[in-house]
Every structure is written in structure tokens, then in C-alpha cells.
Scaffold this motif. Structure first.
Motif, PDB file in Angstrom:
ATOM      1  N   LEU A 185       0.815  -1.217   0.000  1.00 58.36           N
ATOM      2  CA  LEU A 185       0.000   0.000   0.000  1.00 58.36           C
ATOM      3  C   LEU A 185       0.846   1.264   0.000  1.00 58.36           C
ATOM      4  N   ALA A 186       2.021   1.196   0.623  1.00 60.13           N
ATOM      5  CA  ALA A 186       2.913   2.354   0.592  1.00 60.13           C
ATOM      6  C   ALA A 186       3.376   2.637  -0.829  1.00 60.13           C
ATOM      7  N   LEU A 187       3.613   1.573  -1.589  1.00 55.03           N
ATOM      8  CA  LEU A 187       4.075   1.732  -2.964  1.00 55.03           C
ATOM      9  C   LEU A 187       2.937   1.950  -3.958  1.00 55.03           C
ATOM     10  N   TRP A 188       1.815   1.245  -3.747  1.00 56.32           N
ATOM     11  CA  TRP A 188       0.751   1.208  -4.735  1.00 56.32           C
ATOM     12  C   TRP A 188      -0.615   1.594  -4.170  1.00 56.32           C
ATOM     13  N   GLY A 189      -0.649   2.358  -3.081  1.00 59.87           N
ATOM     14  CA  GLY A 189      -1.906   2.718  -2.430  1.00 59.87           C
ATOM     15  C   GLY A 189      -2.885   3.461  -3.320  1.00 59.87           C
ATOM     16  N   GLY A 190      -2.382   4.094  -4.360  1.00 55.43           N
ATOM     17  CA  GLY A 190      -3.257   4.784  -5.295  1.00 55.43           C
ATOM     18  C   GLY A 190      -3.849   3.878  -6.355  1.00 55.43           C
ATOM     19  N   ASP A 191      -3.376   2.643  -6.405  1.00 57.30           N
ATOM     20  CA  ASP A 191      -3.871   1.676  -7.388  1.00 57.30           C
ATOM     21  C   ASP A 191      -5.144   1.036  -6.847  1.00 57.30           C
TER      22      ASP A 191
ATOM     23  N   ARG B  25      -6.012  -1.734  -3.670  1.00 58.78           N
ATOM     24  CA  ARG B  25      -6.951  -1.448  -2.590  1.00 58.78           C
ATOM     25  C   ARG B  25      -7.996  -2.549  -2.447  1.00 58.78           C
ATOM     26  N   VAL B  26      -8.440  -3.090  -3.557  1.00 65.67           N
ATOM     27  CA  VAL B  26      -9.419  -4.181  -3.494  1.00 65.67           C
ATOM     28  C   VAL B  26      -8.786  -5.401  -2.840  1.00 65.67           C
ATOM     29  N   GLU B  27      -7.549  -5.696  -3.198  1.00 65.02           N
ATOM     30  CA  GLU B  27      -6.860  -6.827  -2.562  1.00 65.02           C
ATOM     31  C   GLU B  27      -6.680  -6.583  -1.069  1.00 65.02           C
ATOM     32  N   ALA B  28      -6.357  -5.344  -0.700  1.00 63.63           N
ATOM     33  CA  ALA B  28      -6.228  -5.014   0.722  1.00 63.63           C
ATOM     34  C   ALA B  28      -7.576  -5.175   1.424  1.00 63.63           C
ATOM     35  N   ALA B  29      -8.646  -4.842   0.740  1.00 54.12           N
ATOM     36  CA  ALA B  29      -9.988  -5.013   1.314  1.00 54.12           C
ATOM     37  C   ALA B  29     -10.294  -6.483   1.535  1.00 54.12           C
ATOM     38  N   ARG B  30      -9.945  -7.299   0.578  1.00 54.12           N
ATOM     39  CA  ARG B  30     -10.171  -8.742   0.733  1.00 54.12           C
ATOM     40  C   ARG B  30      -9.373  -9.298   1.912  1.00 54.12           C
TER      41      ARG B  30
END
Length: 67
Positions: A6-12, A16-21
Motif C-alpha cells: 500500500l505504501a508503494l501502490w496505495g493509489g492503485d 486497494r481491493v486486494e487489501a480489502a479482501r
């Protein structure tokens, strides 16, 4: 790890969907909603046929108690 991603790709929005899962798998519905909301804000104008946005919308609706 997820924090590094998320630090590298938090805008992607897909990250974010993967982080939500992941948050949902841990039982953190609030964090999952926040990640999905971030993704969906990017995809607010996405076509209804755009699969990643469609899946994120369905997951968000599920978190809201929908089917």
C-alpha cells in the motif's frame, strides 16, 4: 507485506481491493470498507462492464448487507 504494497501502490484501486479482501479475511469490515471506498472513488465513472470495478462494487454491497 500489505503495508509495503500500500505504501508503494496505495493509489492503485486494484491493490486497494486486494487489501480489502485481506482485511475482510481478518474480520476487519471497517478497514475493508475504507479500502473499497478508496478503490471505488477512482472507479466512480467506470463502465458497468469493467470487471474490477464491478467486483469491488459487489463486495462493497455485500459489506453493506446487500446480496
Amino acid at each position: 507485506d500489505l503495508d509495503r504494497l500500500l505504501a508503494l501502490w496505495g493509489g492503485d484501486p486494484e491493490a486497494r481491493v486486494e487489501a480489502a479482501r485481506y482485511a475482510l479475511a481478518r474480520g476487519d469490515r471497517s478497514e475493508a470498507r475504507a479500502h473499497l471506498d478508496a478503490a471505488l472513488s477512482v472507479w466512480a465513472e467506470a463502465d458497468s462492464e469493467f470487471r474490477p470495478a464491478r467486483e469491488a462494487r459487489a463486495l462493497r454491497a455485500k459489506l453493506n448487507g446487500g446480496s
